[in-house]
Write a protein that holds these residues in place. Structure first.
Motif, short mmCIF file in Angstrom:
data_model
loop_
_atom_site.label_atom_id
_atom_site.label_comp_id
_atom_site.label_asym_id
_atom_site.label_seq_id
_atom_site.Cartn_x
_atom_site.Cartn_y
_atom_site.Cartn_z
N ALA A 85 56.61 70.14 77.95
CA ALA A 85 56.43 70.79 79.24
C ALA A 85 54.96 70.65 79.63
N VAL A 86 54.73 69.96 80.73
CA VAL A 86 53.37 69.79 81.24
C VAL A 86 53.20 70.72 82.44
N TYR A 87 52.15 71.52 82.42
CA TYR A 87 51.96 72.50 83.49
C TYR A 87 50.48 72.68 83.78
N GLU A 88 50.22 73.30 84.93
CA GLU A 88 48.84 73.44 85.39
C GLU A 88 48.46 74.87 85.71
N ASN A 89 49.35 75.83 85.44
CA ASN A 89 49.02 77.21 85.74
C ASN A 89 49.78 78.14 84.79
N GLN A 90 49.37 79.39 84.77
CA GLN A 90 49.94 80.38 83.84
C GLN A 90 51.41 80.64 84.13
N LYS A 91 51.80 80.65 85.38
CA LYS A 91 53.19 80.90 85.75
C LYS A 91 54.11 79.86 85.13
N ASP A 92 53.74 78.59 85.27
CA ASP A 92 54.58 77.53 84.71
C ASP A 92 54.55 77.55 83.19
N ARG A 93 53.41 77.92 82.62
CA ARG A 93 53.33 78.06 81.17
C ARG A 93 54.28 79.12 80.69
N ASP A 94 54.29 80.28 81.34
CA ASP A 94 55.17 81.37 80.92
C ASP A 94 56.64 80.99 81.07
N GLU A 95 56.96 80.27 82.13
CA GLU A 95 58.34 79.83 82.31
C GLU A 95 58.77 78.90 81.17
N ALA A 96 57.87 78.01 80.77
CA ALA A 96 58.20 77.08 79.69
C ALA A 96 58.41 77.82 78.36
N ILE A 97 57.56 78.78 78.05
CA ILE A 97 57.70 79.54 76.81
C ILE A 97 59.00 80.34 76.83
N ASN A 98 59.30 80.98 77.94
CA ASN A 98 60.53 81.76 78.04
C ASN A 98 61.76 80.87 77.91
N ALA A 99 61.70 79.68 78.52
CA ALA A 99 62.85 78.77 78.47
C ALA A 99 63.09 78.25 77.05
N ILE A 100 62.03 77.81 76.38
CA ILE A 100 62.22 77.27 75.03
C ILE A 100 62.66 78.37 74.07
N THR A 101 62.19 79.59 74.27
CA THR A 101 62.61 80.70 73.41
C THR A 101 64.10 80.95 73.55
N ARG A 102 64.58 80.91 74.78
CA ARG A 102 66.02 81.10 75.00
C ARG A 102 66.83 79.98 74.36
N VAL A 103 66.40 78.74 74.55
CA VAL A 103 67.12 77.60 73.96
C VAL A 103 67.12 77.68 72.44
N LEU A 104 65.98 78.03 71.86
CA LEU A 104 65.90 78.12 70.40
C LEU A 104 66.82 79.21 69.86
N GLY A 105 66.98 80.29 70.61
CA GLY A 105 67.90 81.33 70.19
C GLY A 105 69.32 80.84 70.12
N GLN A 106 69.72 79.96 71.05
CA GLN A 106 71.06 79.37 71.00
C GLN A 106 71.14 78.29 69.93
N PHE A 107 70.07 77.48 69.82
CA PHE A 107 70.05 76.42 68.82
C PHE A 107 70.18 76.98 67.40
N GLU A 108 69.45 78.05 67.11
CA GLU A 108 69.51 78.63 65.77
C GLU A 108 70.89 79.19 65.46
N ASN A 109 71.57 79.68 66.45
CA ASN A 109 72.97 80.09 66.27
C ASN A 109 73.78 78.93 65.71
N LEU A 110 73.63 77.76 66.33
CA LEU A 110 74.40 76.59 65.91
C LEU A 110 73.90 76.03 64.59
N TYR A 111 72.57 75.90 64.47
CA TYR A 111 71.99 75.25 63.30
C TYR A 111 72.28 76.04 62.02
N ARG A 112 72.31 77.36 62.13
CA ARG A 112 72.60 78.22 60.98
C ARG A 112 74.08 78.55 60.86
N ASN A 113 74.88 77.93 61.74
CA ASN A 113 76.34 78.07 61.70
C ASN A 113 76.78 79.53 61.77
#
Length: 348
Positions: free
Chosen positions: A232-260
């Motif tokens: 995620a390439v960004y130039e301001n704090q708003k876009d940075r926060d959106e990227a962190i929130n998005a990846i956190t949500r995805v990782l929460g779903q990914f870990e569900n699958l990865y840990r079965n």
């Protein structure tokens, strides 16, 4: 340094319409082609909305019809879900109709949940055995008549119809363990690796395993070593926060699958609170921003240079992380406009 794009049709919930998701994914591929990316990759996953990819060859055939030069790769076909004759023919047909743009990536699968549905009784940890038997069979079928008498497949003399347009399509193996690096080098395959959210030391480990495999096989092999990170390439704090929130949500779903943990409703994995997981420090926002390819164009350039110094030949920009479609495009365009030129001839 060359650049590759991994992008999925993805939905984290049902608020997005599928036709919008499909259109967005194609637009990302076209931005990547126009921006100088070398390869675009399609995955294979089943019954999961976060990676909608029941057949990577269908996706790549679609992309082939809407592009002209970017190469088209499977990242990756799960060997255990296919028959060698069918896989050889479908891959060769894609190569034919795309004008020789196939990049053939093969792997052993990610989630036990999928194995339980696609190959009941097979452990995901044994998937690599199918990959190791599949690859030589496909290569032989591409050359001509071939009969196979293996542990997992047996068939009388057959061949791939059609044959690939390329004489020798490039082969890629998704590798994390020493046994897979060894197999890739022994079979003249290129490497794609993914350190998840782990620190740079994980990438160093993969490079060391590759170097050891090359040395084991005489030292003359020279596979392409590609490394993938969520980007995620960004130039301001708003876009940075959106990227962190998005990846956190995805990782929460990914870990569900990865840990079965196997809590999936209508294709949507339940999001697991990351603070409840062992090793949760790797999910702290500061660690995510540091370890992933997150940051301003200048920061991302410096991070890629670190990988370049390590010996990474090509960087895989992993775009699918739940960002809004507008933010995904904005990030990718920034990468194309401000990052890629620094690694082209004449870049600073």
């Amino acid at each position: 340094m060359k650049f590759q794009l991994a992008v999925n049709l993805e939905r984290l919930d049902d608020s997005l319409a599928m036709d919008d998701v499909a259109r967005h994914t194609l637009e990302m591929v076209q931005i990547a082609e126009d921006g100088g990316f070398n390869i675009v990759w399609a995955a294979e996953h089943h019954a999961l909305e976060m990676t909608i990819a029941p057949n990577p060859f269908q996706i790549l055939t679609w992309w082939a019809s809407e592009t002209s030069k970017v190469r088209l790769g499977t990242a990756v076909v799960n060997a255990a879900y296919w028959h060698p004759i069918k896989l050889a023919g479908e891959a060769a047909f894609l190569d034919l109709i795309s004008g020789g743009r196939l990049e053939f990536g093969l792997g052993s699968g990610a989630y036990q949940r999928e194995f339980d549905r696609m190959r009941p009784g097979l452990l995901q940890s044994d998937g690599y055995k199918y990959m190791q038997e599949m690859l030589p069979a496909v290569l032989a079928l591409w050359k001509g008549d071939y009969a196979h008498d293996g542990e997992y497949w047996k068939f009388p003399t057959s061949t791939s119809v059609p044959k690939p347009l390329q004489a020798n399509p490039r082969i890629w193996v998704a590798a994390r363990s020493p046994v897979t690096y060894d197999y890739a080098v022994a079979n003249n395959a290129n490497i794609m690796c993914w350190p998840f959210t782990r620190p740079h030391a994980e990438a160093e480990l993969y490079k060391r395993q590759l170097d050891e495999a090359i040395a084991k096989h005489g030292g003359s092999a020279d596979p392409i070593f590609a490394l993938m990170r969520h980007t995620a390439v960004y130039e301001n704090q708003k876009d940075r926060d959106e990227a962190i929130n998005a990846i956190t949500r995805v990782l929460g779903q990914f870990e569900n699958l990865y840990r079965n943990l196997d809590d999936v409703k209508n294709g949507f994995p339940k999001e697991i609170p990351l603070q409840e997981l062992e090793g949760r420090e790797q999910y702290e926002p500061t660690m995510l921003e540091q370890n992933l390819m997150f940051g301003s164009p200048e920061t991302v350039i410096e991070k890629i240079k670190i990988y370049e110094q390590l010996g990474v030949d090509e960087f895989i920009y992993y775009a699918s992380m739940g960002l809004s479609h507008a933010s995904q495009k904005r990030s990718l365009k920034l990468f194309c406009d401000e990052v890629i030129p620094e690694f082209q001839q004449g870049g600073l």
